[in-house]
Motif scaffolding. Structure first.
Motif, PDB file in Angstrom:
ATOM      1  N   MET A   1       0.824  -1.183   0.000  1.00 63.00           N
ATOM      2  CA  MET A   1       0.000   0.000   0.000  1.00 63.00           C
ATOM      3  C   MET A   1       0.868   1.246   0.000  1.00 63.00           C
ATOM      4  SD  MET A   1      -3.132   0.695   0.230  1.00 63.00           S
ATOM      5  CE  MET A   1      -4.393   1.546   0.886  1.00 63.00           C
ATOM      6  N   ARG A   2       1.939   1.127   0.721  1.00 62.79           N
ATOM      7  CA  ARG A   2       2.837   2.256   0.794  1.00 62.79           C
ATOM      8  C   ARG A   2       3.419   2.571  -0.576  1.00 62.79           C
ATOM      9  NH1 ARG A   2       6.979   2.521   5.695  1.00 62.79           N
ATOM     10  NH2 ARG A   2       5.869   4.249   6.561  1.00 62.79           N
ATOM     11  N   ASP A   3       3.786   1.575  -1.367  1.00 56.87           N
ATOM     12  CA  ASP A   3       4.306   1.776  -2.717  1.00 56.87           C
ATOM     13  C   ASP A   3       3.246   2.401  -3.616  1.00 56.87           C
ATOM     14  OD1 ASP A   3       6.755   0.750  -2.068  1.00 56.87           O
ATOM     15  OD2 ASP A   3       6.216  -1.302  -2.661  1.00 56.87           O
ATOM     16  N   TRP A   4       2.012   1.927  -3.444  1.00 58.45           N
ATOM     17  CA  TRP A   4       0.926   2.486  -4.239  1.00 58.45           C
ATOM     18  C   TRP A   4       0.726   3.954  -3.908  1.00 58.45           C
ATOM     19  CZ3 TRP A   4      -3.923   4.443  -2.918  1.00 58.45           C
ATOM     20  CH2 TRP A   4      -4.796   4.632  -4.000  1.00 58.45           C
ATOM     21  N   TRP A   5       0.718   4.303  -2.631  1.00 53.78           N
ATOM     22  CA  TRP A   5       0.545   5.700  -2.206  1.00 53.78           C
ATOM     23  C   TRP A   5       1.713   6.558  -2.679  1.00 53.78           C
ATOM     24  CZ3 TRP A   5      -3.134   8.715  -0.713  1.00 53.78           C
ATOM     25  CH2 TRP A   5      -2.815   9.944  -0.131  1.00 53.78           C
ATOM     26  N   ARG A   6       2.883   6.043  -2.544  1.00 54.82           N
ATOM     27  CA  ARG A   6       4.063   6.804  -2.982  1.00 54.82           C
ATOM     28  C   ARG A   6       4.050   7.006  -4.493  1.00 54.82           C
ATOM     29  NH1 ARG A   6      10.309   6.256  -1.549  1.00 54.82           N
ATOM     30  NH2 ARG A   6      11.003   7.523  -3.259  1.00 54.82           N
ATOM     31  N   LYS A   7       3.632   5.982  -5.255  1.00 56.67           N
ATOM     32  CA  LYS A   7       3.603   6.071  -6.695  1.00 56.67           C
ATOM     33  C   LYS A   7       2.601   7.133  -7.132  1.00 56.67           C
ATOM     34  CE  LYS A   7       2.923   3.412 -10.862  1.00 56.67           C
ATOM     35  NZ  LYS A   7       2.544   2.159 -11.455  1.00 56.67           N
ATOM     36  N   TRP A   8       1.366   7.117  -6.593  1.00 57.78           N
ATOM     37  CA  TRP A   8       0.303   8.029  -7.045  1.00 57.78           C
ATOM     38  C   TRP A   8       0.400   9.405  -6.407  1.00 57.78           C
ATOM     39  CZ3 TRP A   8      -2.378   7.480 -11.235  1.00 57.78           C
ATOM     40  CH2 TRP A   8      -2.499   6.217 -11.800  1.00 57.78           C
ATOM     41  N   SER A   9       1.049   9.552  -5.316  1.00 57.43           N
ATOM     42  CA  SER A   9       1.136  10.872  -4.700  1.00 57.43           C
ATOM     43  C   SER A   9       2.467  11.577  -4.995  1.00 57.43           C
ATOM     44  CB  SER A   9       0.961  10.758  -3.188  1.00 57.43           C
ATOM     45  OG  SER A   9       2.028  10.019  -2.634  1.00 57.43           O
ATOM     46  N   TYR A  10       3.444  10.819  -5.443  1.00 61.10           N
ATOM     47  CA  TYR A  10       4.753  11.434  -5.646  1.00 61.10           C
ATOM     48  C   TYR A  10       5.255  11.282  -7.075  1.00 61.10           C
ATOM     49  CZ  TYR A  10       9.654  12.474  -4.661  1.00 61.10           C
ATOM     50  OH  TYR A  10      10.899  13.017  -4.665  1.00 61.10           O
TER      51      TYR A  10
END
Length: 157
Positions: A1-10
């Motif tokens: 989930m953290r990778d997904w959040w980092r990918k779409w937010s950063y």
């Protein structure tokens, strides 16, 4: 989930920002660098038409003629240059004539001054050349063809 959040937010916003920077800044600067005055002038009639149709304003014929003039500015500039060159040729012709007349005037003045010969005047006490006496007297000279014959007839009688 953290990778997904980092990918779409950063990463995704950074990629979109980089793409926008490339299109809106880098490619636009390259387009402006290649842009010529002729292309700008050719685009002005398009801007006039779009503005007139967008605002639903009737286009006066003068604006259309200006658009045509700007579209054919190459032809008008060639005609203008030909007119300027013909004027330059006329000015050069007049200048050559004026120069030739000035040279002719200087030559005639020089010839006239040489005839006066003010540098080598005769001395006042110099002896004059003796004049030749004419071979015939005034009475012997012919007065013209008809009068000479008449005069000779009178002298004989």
């Amino acid at each position: 989930m953290r990778d997904w959040w980092r990918k779409w937010s950063y990463e995704v916003p950074l990629a979109i920002g980089d793409a926008l920077w490339d299109v809106l800044v880098v490619q636009f600067a390259a387009l402006l660098d290649r842009l010529t005055v002729r292309q700008v002038i050719a685009f002005i009639p398009v801007v006039i038409l779009v503005a007139a149709y967008y605002h639903r304003i009737p286009i006066p014929p003068e604006l259309m003629l200006i658009g045509d003039f700007l579209a054919y500015i190459d032809i008008f500039s060639v005609l203008f240059l030909l007119g300027v060159l013909s004027r330059v040729a006329t000015v050069l012709f007049v200048a050559r004539q004026a120069t030739a007349r000035a040279v002719a005037l200087v030559r005639s003045l020089r010839t006239g001054l040489q005839r006066l010969d003010v540098r080598h005047r005769r001395e006042r006490n110099a002896t004059l050349r003796p004049r030749r006496k004419p071979d015939r007297s005034d009475d012997d000279r012919a007065r013209g063809v008809a009068w000479g014959q008449a005069w000779s007839n009178v002298a004989i009688a």
